[in-house]
Each structure stands twice: as structure tokens, then as C-alpha cells.
Design an enzyme around this catalytic site. Structure first.
Site, PDB file in Angstrom:
ATOM      1  CG  HIS A   1     -22.603 -58.862  51.022  1.00  0.00           C
ATOM      2  ND1 HIS A   1     -23.614 -58.401  51.828  1.00  0.00           N
ATOM      3  CD2 HIS A   1     -21.449 -58.668  51.695  1.00  0.00           C
ATOM      4  CE1 HIS A   1     -23.083 -57.948  52.962  1.00  0.00           C
ATOM      5  NE2 HIS A   1     -21.773 -58.091  52.896  1.00  0.00           N
TER       6      HIS A   1
ATOM      7  CB  SER B   1      -6.920 -85.173  28.383  1.00  0.00           C
ATOM      8  OG  SER B   1      -6.500 -86.500  28.547  1.00  0.00           O
TER       9      SER B   1
END
Length: 640
Positions: A126, A553
Site C-alpha cells: 500500500h 510565529s
């Protein structure tokens, strides 16, 4: 009773049990000294990887009676072959794998024949488990790539083949499986083989051998099958037993990454590790990297005694004739042919993190026995695994591969991956979660890494600070838009100025008018925004100033990056803690209203996350105190 055999050379009678003991000893010696081959099976989902390994284990008679009984019981309970044995269950060990009939984790199995010992890794098919496949491939010499004859080459086949080439596996066995379901059609086989050889040429995979296969029925597994009379090549097992995996490495000389300093008492100091490449003998001249210290080997020590020569793969302890400062992560190399040392590289990268890779964000890089701080400074391009086309990219998502530039916080000894896996392969580790988020290979050092040196200045930070009569510091204000960061920072500067101190504000909006006007508000640009401002703030503190940085930030990783630029006690994180609802009520700039209306994408707190500080030096609750009071708290901390 039969008489004992006569030894003609000595005319003495040799007991039969001595012959038996000698035979057993010879048998054991044969199996101890025969070679070991590490290989992986990979490919897309349900191509038959686990069935191939299970059938190999079964048909080579490497299973115990209790394993056979358990296999029969599991086949009845979980099998997909009716009343027949489901060989895939020998490898699919996880309950989730058995329930779904797929492989999730990498399953390792050991078996041997008279010619070789084998360690095989069954890798998941997968796409979301591609990182598991890369783990299995990292130590393999051969890759068995399975392709379902009915489906041909699929995206995951191409992705796995790209990773095979990336990790330097030069030998591929292309197993075109389920040939029984296409009537053992030679034309089907040839079309798939032609397509894969074209892919292998693109990827630089040097040796490809193709086998038509039915793992379930055993066709061409141990020996050639009568169902494919047109096929003249080896069976799978014949190939695995005979393939020559001698690496075409450059002769780069002796390398020993130091794993630990062995100091059992004051009379012994050795450097332990596993020889990565080459040989070493007492008296050999060596150099220690990255320091460049030189010496000679005094002893080559092992648990079984001293050796006169040690080779690649052996765990040893070296003692030297000189006292040198050597630590874990250093490399002891042949003095005549040392490894390179650099701190910036071009590298291939497979991203394995759930969160996207953002250039500029710091990670831990583990290479050999050394761990350093590293940043992807630039994504040169990512790779379309189907076409190998080079695509522009600003970030990487899970399972994407790319060619990047890396910057490290210190120089390291290294080798190009094509020459030395041990000193050319690395992983990146998330600094918050400690999860492995990428695997990569070094290509070459960037030239500027060796050409740039720090220029020494006679006047240092201490002298500048003394002339200003203050202690340089950086107060980093973080919080949501509208939290009051700029207001408080402005008050702090006014108070410091009134007291005769030299301070300067770096405000997020102001900086975007100049230094960072080329940056937007994507996650990638925000990381770069903070990186630049942090570097400027560091230079200002080096000049002796008190710097007030007022930026949203939003990411902890970037605030940590900024902190690490400063010395002990120089960085003060100030969390201006204002709830989103309060900040939105203030909305003096009207930004929240526009973000709610969908006019401003990637707005922090609305459709982009804010990661609040976990342990800031100061937490300012703007709902509980006035800005003037909060500003004084910051001043007291800066001057305290």
C-alpha cells in the site's frame, strides 16, 4: 559388530565416532562460512509477495511441524485459498494483515539452502506504507519486484523501483507473478519485461533478471516449470543462490564510525565501532574526522583477543599511539585517503512524515553514529514516480521523493551514498515527536560549504555590550494577530529608552515591507519569514542591543530554531496569551472579518494553526492586566 576403519597412513584404528564428529564439524563449518544474501520483496498490493516467501519457506523444507500445523489451522480460519494452504499467512503476522489479506509492516524471515543463507524482508504494497518499504530496502542487496501478470506495471511498482534505485540496490529480480491466470502467455510476460527494462534504464538499475512465476502453484520457484517451456532462465531460488552482489564500490580506504569511547579503567582508552569499509592493521596511519587529528593504530581489540587485521563488518575497538580528542560520531579513516568533511549537501530525500516537509524547519539528522541539526534549505525538485519528471515544489507530502539541498549546524565526515552506505545514508527526525520523518542519501557536498569561513572580529559582543552599558537580550513576543504583541513591545522599548538602554523593535508588519516583502503567508513562507528575522535578531544582540521581536510565529519548531541561535539566557520567549475570541473582537485591522469571509487564506487562528508555547519564560494574560503592567514585567525580566 563391524570393525572400525583402518587409517592407512598410520596403520591405526580410527573410531567411527571420530568420523561422525568430523563430518558434523565440517557440516557446521560449511554453514557458518557460506554467504548471506539480504533481499526484499516489493511491488503493488496483492501482487503475491507474501505468498512467494511463504512458498519458498515451505518448499525448501525450512518449517517445523508445529509451524505447518499452525499454517494449516490459520489457512482454514483466515486463508483465501479455500481448503488449500495459504502460504502468505507464514509472513503476514499481524492480526490486521490476516484479516485484510495484506502486508502492513515489514516482515523479516531467515532461511538457508546448501549454497547460501538468506534474510528476506516482505515489504508492504500500500502507498501509505511506502516508508516501511524503504526501511526494508535500506539493508538489502537484491530486490524481488513482483508484478501481477494481469495488471502489468502499476504506480506502486514504479514508486518502489524508484526507492530501490535511490537506496543503491543494483540487482532486481522481476517476478512476473500469477502467470497461471493468463495461461502462461509468453507475450504477456515479454510486454511486462520490456516495460520494466525501460523503467530500470531510466532509474539507473544496472542488473534486471525476469522470471515468469506462479508463486501459488510453485511454477519457476525452485526449478523451471513445464508450463513455461519457452523460458530458459533460472528459477527464483536458482537466481537467489547464484546472484553476485559484490558491490562496485570505489576503493575508498578504511572507515570506522566511532560508536562509543571504551574506557574501562585509566590504563585503557579505545574507540569502538563496526568497520564500515576497508581494512585496518596495527601500525596503520589514521586521521580522525572532522577534527583532522592524526595518529597510528596501536592495537585492534576484540572480545576474543587482538587481531592483526580487521575488515568491513567486524566490530572492533581501536587504540591509538597518541592521545586524541575523539567522541561518538567521529570517523577514524585511513590517513592517506580520508573521507570528505562538509556541512552543506545535495541529497535525495523520501519524505515519510504525516506532516509536510517545510524548507527551513530544523530536524535532527542521524548519519552513521552522529546526530546533528539539519535543515532542508531548498527543494530543487520533486520527482513524479510514474514518469521521473522533475516537478517544482515548495513542500513535500507523505511518500513524495525529491532532490534537495541540506544545511547542517556543524561539519561532518561523509561519503557519497554510491560509494559508502554507512556514511552516505541518513534519516531526519522530528525534534518535537522524535519520529523518523525522512530517509535520504547524500550525493555531493555543495562547493560553498568549504569556501565560507567565519571572519574573526577583534571587537566581540562583550566589548560592544560594555560600551553600551547593558546586557544584550532578545525578547521574542508571540501570540495571535490582535493579541497586543506590538502594543506591549512598543511600551517596553519606550521604558528601556527612558532608562538609557539601547533597544530596537523588529515588528512582523514592518519587516514585511522590506526584508521579507517577497514572502507570502503559506506555511513554507512563514518558516522562512521567522528564519530571516531570527538571524537578524541574533546579529543585533551580537552588536550589544536589546532586541524586541514581535511576530505571530505560529509554529513551535521555528521558535525553537530561533532560540537555538542565541546563547544561554539571551532568548526570552514572551507569550502574549489572548483568547481567539478576544483578539477577534479587537480586530483593529479588520483581518479576522476578511479571513472569516474567505478573503485572506492561511490566516492564523482561522484556517492555519497557532501552536501556543509550552513553557515560555513569560506568559502575559492581556485579559487580566493592563498593557502598561505587562510591559513592566518584560522590562524587569530583561534587566533582571
Amino acid at each position: 559388530m563391524a570393525s572400525a576403519p583402518l587409517n592407512e597412513a598410520t596403520s591405526t584404528v580410527v573410531p567411527e565416532h571420530d568420523d561422525a564428529a568430523a563430518a558434523v564439524a565440517a557440516y557446521l563449518h560449511q554453514h557458518e562460512t557460506k554467504g548471506l544474501l539480504r533481499f526484499i520483496t516489493c511491488g503493488s498490493v496483492d501482487d503475491g509477495k507474501s505468498t512467494l516467501i511463504g512458498r519458498l519457506l515451505h518448499d525448501t523444507k525450512r518449517l517445523f511441524d508445529d509451524q505447518l500445523s499452525a499454517l494449516a489451522a490459520d489457512s482454514r480460519r483466515h486463508g483465501t485459498q479455500g481448503d488449500a494452504i495459504d502460504f502468505a499467512l507464514l509472513v503476514d503476522g499481524l492480526a490486521a494483515e490476516r484479516e485484510q489479506g495484506i502486508t502492513i509492516d515489514v516482515a523479516y524471515r531467515f532461511f538457508s539452502t546448501d549454497q547460501r543463507k538468506f534474510i528476506v524482508a516482505d515489504c508492504p504494497g500500500h502507498e501509505q506504507y511506502t516508508r516501511n518499504m524503504a526501511t526494508g530496502a535500506s539493508t538489502a542487496d537484491v530486490a524481488v519486484v513482483l508484478v501481477d501478470a494481469r495488471k502489468g506495471l502499476l504506480t506502486q511498482t514504479r514508486r518502489h523501483s524508484y526507492i530501490i534505485s535511490l537506496l543503491g540496490i543494483r540487482h532486481v529480480l522481476l517476478a512476473v507473478n500469477k502467470m497461471d491466470l493468463v495461461g502462461y502467455d509468453e507475450g504477456v510476460f515479454e510486454r511486462i519485461v520490456d516495460g520494466y527494462r525501460g523503467l530500470a534504464t531510466q532509474l539507473g538499475i544496472e542488473h534486471v533478471t525476469a522470471v515468469p512465476l506462479s508463486a501459488l502453484q510453485g511454477d519457476n520457484l525452485l526449478e523451471r516449470s513445464p508450463h513455461t517451456p519457452w523460458y530458459r532462465g533460472p528459477s527464483v531460488l536458482e537466481y537467489l543462490e547464484s546472484v553476485d552482489v559484490t558491490r562496485d564500490r570505489a576503493d575508498i580506504g578504511f572507515r570506522l564510525p566511532v560508536q562509543w569511547v571504551n574506557r574501562p579503567n585509566q590504563d585503557f582508552r579505545g574507540f569502538a565501532g563496526t568497520v564500515a569499509v576497508g581494512e585496518v592493521r596495527p601500525g596503520d596511519a589514521v586521521v580522525v574526522l572532522p577534527s583532522g587529528g592524526r595518529s597510528r593504530v596501536d592495537r585492534v581489540v576484540t572480545a576474543d583477543g587482538d587481531l592483526q587485521v580487521a575488515a568491513a563488518g567486524q566490530a572492533i575497538t581501536l587504540t591509538l599511539t597518541d592521545e586524541l580528542d575523539i567522541s561518538r560520531g567521529d570517523v577514524i579513516a585511513a590517513a592517506a585517503r580520508p573521507a570528505e568533511v562538509a556541512d552543506q549537501f545535495a541529497a535525495h530525500l523520501l519524505w515519510m512524515g504525516e506532516q509536510r516537509l517545510l524548507p527551513g524547519r530544523p530536524y535532527w539528522m542521524k548519519i552513521g553514529t552522529r546526530t546533528v541539526s539539519a535543515t532542508v534549505t531548498e527543494i530543487k525538485h520533486k520527482v513524479d514516480v510514474n514518469t521521473q519528471a522533475q516537478l517544482a515544489a515548495k513542500h513535500l507530502e507523505l511518500n513524495e521523493v525529491a532532490y534537495c539541498n541540506l544545511g547542517l549546524d556543524q561539519p561532518i565526515p561523509f561519503e557519497a551514498y554510491r560509494d559508502n552506505r554507512d556514511l552516505g545514508a541518513f534519516i531526519l527526525i522530528d525534534r518535537q515527536t522524535n519520529a523518523t520523518v525522512a530517509a535520504g542519501t547524500l550525493d555531493f557536498a555543495l562547493r560553498r560549504a568549504g569556501n565560507i569561513h567565519w571572519h574573526h572580529a577583534d571587537i566581540d559582543q562583550a566589548a560592544r555590550a560594555l560600551s553600551l552599558g547593558q546586557t544584550p537580550r532578545c525578547a521574542w513576543f508571540t501570540g495571535l494577530s490582535g493579541s497586543g504583541k506590538s502594543t506591549i513591545a512598543n511600551l517596553v522599548e519606550k521604558k528601556l529608552h527612558a532608562m538609557g538602554h539601547h533597544a530596537y523593535i523588529l515588528d512582523g508588519d514592518n519587516v514585511r515591507h522590506g526584508l521579507n516583502k517577497d514572502l507570502g503567508f503559506t506555511d513554507e513562507d512563514r518558516v522562512e519569514n521567522i528564519r530571516r528575522v531570527a538571524e537578524v535578531a541574533r546579529l543585533m544582540t551580537d552588536a550589544g542591543l536589546i532586541v524586541l521581536v514581535s511576530f505571530i510565529s505560529p509554529f513551535r519548531a521555528e521558535r525553537r530554531m530561533a532560540r537555538e541561535l542565541f546563547g544561554e539566557g539571551e532568548f526570552i520567549e514572551v507569550f502574549v496569551d489572548t483568547p481567539l475570541s478576544v483578539a477577534e473582537e479587537r480586530d483593529v485591522k479588520g483581518l479576522y472579518a476578511k479571513a472569516r469571509a474567505g478573503k485572506i487564506p492561511n490566516f492564523t487562528g482561522i484556517d492555519s494553526p497557532y501552536e501556543a508555547p509550552e513553557s515560555p519564560e513569560l506568559r502575559l494574560d492581556t485579559t487580566a492586566a493592563a498593557a502598561e503592567t505587562l510591559a513592566q514585567r518584560v522590562v524587569d525580566r530583561l534587566l533582571g
